[in-house]
Structure formats: structure tokens, C-alpha cells
Design a protein around this motif. Structure first.
Motif, PDB file in Angstrom:
ATOM      1  N   ARG A 227      -0.897   6.832  -2.959  1.00 20.79           N
ATOM      2  CA  ARG A 227      -1.810   6.279  -1.370  1.00 20.79           C
ATOM      3  C   ARG A 227      -2.124   7.799  -0.929  1.00 20.79           C
ATOM      4  O   ARG A 227      -3.455   7.765  -0.357  1.00 20.79           O
ATOM      5  CB  ARG A 227      -0.741   5.562  -0.652  1.00 20.79           C
ATOM      6  CG  ARG A 227      -1.346   5.018   0.497  1.00 20.79           C
ATOM      7  CD  ARG A 227      -2.578   4.100   0.737  1.00 20.79           C
ATOM      8  NE  ARG A 227      -3.798   4.726   0.225  1.00 20.79           N
ATOM      9  CZ  ARG A 227      -5.025   3.993   0.399  1.00 20.79           C
ATOM     10  NH1 ARG A 227      -5.026   2.672   0.547  1.00 20.79           N
ATOM     11  NH2 ARG A 227      -6.181   4.593   0.313  1.00 20.79           N
ATOM     12  N   ILE A 260       3.315   0.313   0.741  1.00 17.16           N
ATOM     13  CA  ILE A 260       2.040   0.905   0.897  1.00 17.16           C
ATOM     14  C   ILE A 260       1.114  -0.219   1.082  1.00 17.16           C
ATOM     15  O   ILE A 260       1.370  -1.421   0.696  1.00 17.16           O
ATOM     16  CB  ILE A 260       1.394   1.676  -0.260  1.00 17.16           C
ATOM     17  CG1 ILE A 260       1.362   1.001  -1.414  1.00 17.16           C
ATOM     18  CG2 ILE A 260       2.432   3.092  -0.391  1.00 17.16           C
ATOM     19  CD1 ILE A 260       0.384   1.441  -2.547  1.00 17.16           C
ATOM     20  N   PRO A 262      -3.294  -1.291  -0.115  1.00 17.46           N
ATOM     21  CA  PRO A 262      -4.474  -0.736  -0.804  1.00 17.46           C
ATOM     22  C   PRO A 262      -5.596  -0.972   0.359  1.00 17.46           C
ATOM     23  O   PRO A 262      -5.621  -1.619   1.088  1.00 17.46           O
ATOM     24  CB  PRO A 262      -4.480  -1.570  -1.966  1.00 17.46           C
ATOM     25  CG  PRO A 262      -3.914  -3.056  -1.500  1.00 17.46           C
ATOM     26  CD  PRO A 262      -2.864  -2.682  -0.344  1.00 17.46           C
TER      27      PRO A 262
END
Length: 443
Positions: A227, A260, A262
Motif C-alpha cells: 500500500r 489496509i 484498496p
């Protein structure tokens, strides 16, 4: 005689006539324990009354309306639910008919986003080897399954691939997890710099690798590093959770366990649980605004996108998962499945690795555990395992994967979320018998 072109044209297929819970019944009355959810699809099992009732209500009201003319209440409600439960930053949903369509749409969104933002020179996509993202040409191009790609290579767009985070095969002897993760993630930055970061659209990855490599989870903070690299170079992160998402690994989205979110995420399979064909792309506000404030359109579309019957089925599936707290059962039964697999196979001479998360597990089969040498691909071990399992009333998902250009075999398990302990135990026992029979004359 059949007039269907089956996946294997010479195969004689049993005829499925009914299903209930975790079982499918064929025309001869034989019952099969669905330990793979088909292909990690049937998350609620078969014949769930609440989903069937929701589909009947929608059928009575409206079966189809083209999205060029109308939206529908049920599609809007499904989108609201998906965004309510989505990772942070995802704000809109694009409804399609399956996983390959979702990946195609995500790739087009990524490309059009940069065109809208005045960066049309960006055209390259990076993905990972031993990955699978679908069988349409765009999805096949980003996928890393060499066998599936080979004969269609001349038709595929140019893409770039790095190694996956695949500790069993790729972590060096004596290398710590932290050092391995740093090296695996660095491969992305190295590839970006090789291509020219201002020319790259996106990095595409399965959060937990699915059918091609067999339920391979990442190690440590791999995805946090990925990321950060994408953010550093302005590259979009596309997560493919078609197989591993929608609760399969114990959280609704597998990336929740990675900490995380996206920019684009593809889901399907467990979204509708097999009750109707449906997939979706979730996208961030900034991508939506680039389209809305730019050309005013996403230049893409399919006849059956946003299909009301599919939306009704998917919404009902998600309602049942939430109401019945089935993600807790995924964790509980997933732990039991892990324990039973390790009890049965950890010392098996031909099982090299046992890996997975939630109700998403795989055994990797090797001819030699020390060298990790796979079986000769000519033996077609995965096909033998499937045949032996079906003979024992067990549905599993064996695959011949690709490891360093050599065919390897694994068995994928993805049973319905409603599974009970005794059924988990039955999976392990029937699988053990199936493996022993399949391996008897290929050792």
C-alpha cells in the motif's frame, strides 16, 4: 449424448438435481458433501429458504430493468449495504455478473481514471505470478497462471508480473519473516522503477491467493508495504477478493486482516452465494469524482449489470450472514478445519504445506517433502484426487498450479459458512481416503 460443451468435452458428468445445506444430490440419489462451495461460491450452502424467498419476492415485482434506463430499489439497497461494510474510503459500487467481469471493469476504471486526470501515458499493469484473476482476456492478461495464458498469449495485453508473497516456495532458508516480506514487497518498487512509475496504472493482487496457488496468505506487513509503495508512486491498488472475500477468511473483506484498504476491489462468488450470477467493483470517492467531474461517464457496461434478481439474492445472502453471525462460525469452524487438517496431514509424506485462513484452506502436494519437488504433471494428480473424492461423496477443488514453470498440485477447501463440526471432521476423513487412493499408483 449432450449438446453442452462441458469444460472437459469427453467427461461424463453426474446430473445435479437438488441441494440442501452443505450437500448436493445427483440424479442417482448420491449425496456429495460440498467441501469447496463449488469454487468457493456457495457460502450459505444450497436451498437456503430466506434467499429463495427474497428471490421470489423480487421475481413477482420485477425481474429485469436495463441500467441505461432505470435503477432499482434492490440494487440501491445492495450498494448501500456493501459500502456500509466496506473498507475505509470505498464509496461507490459497480454491479456486474461475476468475477471476471469485475476485474475487467476495475482495469478499465483504473485506466480511465488516469485519462480523466490528465495522465494518459499511464498504461501498464503489474500483477503477480501464480495468480488468477479471471478468464476473459483482460483478466487473463493480468493473471499469472502460465497454463491458462499459454495458448491465448498473442491476444493478451502487455502486463508485468512479480513473485507473490509465497513463503512456502519463496522464503529463503534462514531468512526471517521480516526480511522475506521486505524483499517480496521491494519487488514491486523495483518493477515500478524499471517500467517508469509515471507509466503504471495499477498493481493487482489477490489478498489471499486463491485457486492457482491454493489459499496462500501473505506474511507479516506485506500488504502495508505494498500500500505504501503504491501511494508513493501514485499507483492504484486493485485487490481481487473474488474468491477470498465476502467472509471467506473470517472477516467480510480479507484486507481487513491486513490493515489496509484498496482503491478498487473486486468481489463476486460469496457475494451472491451462487443463488444468482453477480459480482461488484467497489471504488473510492476520488475515482468516482474523476468520472463525475470529468467526462461524466464510465465508458463501459454490460446488459445484465445491476440485475434486480441478482441484487435481491446477494442482499439476502448478506442479510443472513449478518443476522446469523456466520462470520463467527467461519472463525470457529475454520479453526477446527485447520486442526483436523494438521492432525491428519501434517506428517503425511506427500503433503508439503497446509495453509489458509477462516474457511479457506489448501494442501500443497509434493513428491518429496525435503526438496519440495512436485509430482510429474503428466500424472494429473489433481484430476485423480477430484475423481476419488467424488467417488467418496466429497467435493473438493484440486488444481495443478504453477511453481517456477513446473506443474504442482494442491487441494483447495472452501466449505459453506453454515458448516457444523461433524461435517468438518467428515471432510478431513474423506479427503484422507481420497488422497491415499489417488496417490497409490503415482508415487
Amino acid at each position: 449424448m449432450t449438446h453442452i460443451l462441458h469444460r472437459s468435452p469427453n467427461a461424463v458428468m453426474p446430473v445435479a438435481v437438488s441441494g440442501s445445506g452443505v450437500e448436493i444430490v445427483d440424479a442417482d440419489g448420491r449425496r456429495y458433501l460440498d467441501a469447496s462451495g463449488g469454487a468457493a461460491v456457495s457460502c450459505l450452502g444450497h436451498g437456503h429458504p430466506d434467499v429463495l424467498a427474497a428471490m421470489r419476492r423480487q421475481l413477482d415485482a420485477l425481474a429485469y430493468a436495463h441500467t441505461g434506463f432505470f435503477t432499482t430499489e434492490v440494487a440501491e439497497r445492495l450498494a448501500d449495504r456493501l459500502i456500509e461494510d466496506a473498507p475505509p474510503g470505498l464509496s461507490h459500487v459497480y454491479l456486474v455478473s461475476g468475477g471476471s467481469e469485475a476485474i475487467e471493469a476495475a482495469l478499465k476504471m483504473a485506466r480511465q481514471y488516469f485519462v480523466e486526470m490528465g495522465e494518459p501515458q499511464r498504461r501498464h499493469v503489474i500483477a503477480r505470478r501464480q495468480s488468477y484473476h479471471g478468464n476473459t482476456l483482460g483478466a487473463l492478461a493480468v493473471g499469472g497462471n502460465a497454463w491458462r495464458r499459454a495458448q491465448f498469449e498473442p491476444l493478451l495485453i502487455e502486463t508485468h508480473h512479480i513473485d507473490p508473497c509465497y513463503a512456502y516456495r519463496m522464503q529463503r532458508e534462514g531468512e526471517t519473516d521480516a526480511d522475506y516480506v521486505a524483499r517480496a514487497a521491494q519487488a514491486l518498487e523495483d518493477k515500478l522503477l524499471e517500467i517508469g512509475p509515471g507509466r503504471v496504472i495499477a498493481f493487482v493482487a489477490e489478498t489471499v491467493v486463491g485457486a492457482t496457488a491454493g489459499a496462500v496468505p501473505s506474511v507479516g506487513d506485506y500488504f502495508k508495504r505494498i500500500r505504501a509503495i503504491c501511494d508513493r508512486y501514485g499507483v492504484l491498488l486493485i485487490l481481487d477478493e473474488v474468491m477470498c472475500g465476502m467472509g471467506r477468511t473470517g472477516t467480510l473483506h480479507a484486507c481487513e486482516q491486513e490493515g489496509i484498504a484498496p482503491d478498487l476491489m473486486a468481489v463476486a462468488k460469496g457475494l451472491g452465494g451462487g443463488y444468482q450470477p453477480i459480482g461488484a467493483v467497489m471504488l473510492t470517492q476520488r475515482i468516482f469524482e474523476a468520472f463525475a467531474n470529468g467526462s461524466g461517464a464510465f465508458q463501459h457496461g454490460h446488459t445484465y449489470m445491476g440485475h434486480p434478481m441478482a441484487a435481491a439474492a446477494a442482499l439476502a445472502v448478506q442479510d443472513v450472514i449478518r443476522r446469523d453471525q456466520l462470520l463467527a462460525n467461519v472463525f470457529g469452524m475454520g479453526a477446527r478445519l485447520e486442526r483436523r487438517l494438521k492432525e491428519r496431514f501434517e506428517q503425511h509424506p506427500f503433503v508439503g504445506d497446509i495453509r489458509g485462513r477462516g474457511l479457506f484452506w489448501a494442501l500443497e502436494l509434493v513428491k518429496d517433502r525435503f526438496s519440495k519437488r512436485p509430482f510429474d504433471p503428466a500424472a494429473k494428480l489433481h484430476a485423480r484426487i477430484k475423481r476419488e473424492a467424488m467417488d467418496r461423496g466429497l467435493m473438493v477443488y484440486p488444481m495443478g498450479g504453477t511453481v517456477d514453470g513446473v506443474q504442482g498440485d494442491h487441494v483447495l477447501l472452501a466449505p459453506p459458512f453454515v458448516i457444523e463440526g461433524s461435517q468438518v471432521d467428515a471432510i478431513a476423513e474423506r479427503l484422507a481416503a481420497s488422497l491415499d487412493a489417488a496417490l497409490a499408483d503415482v508415487r
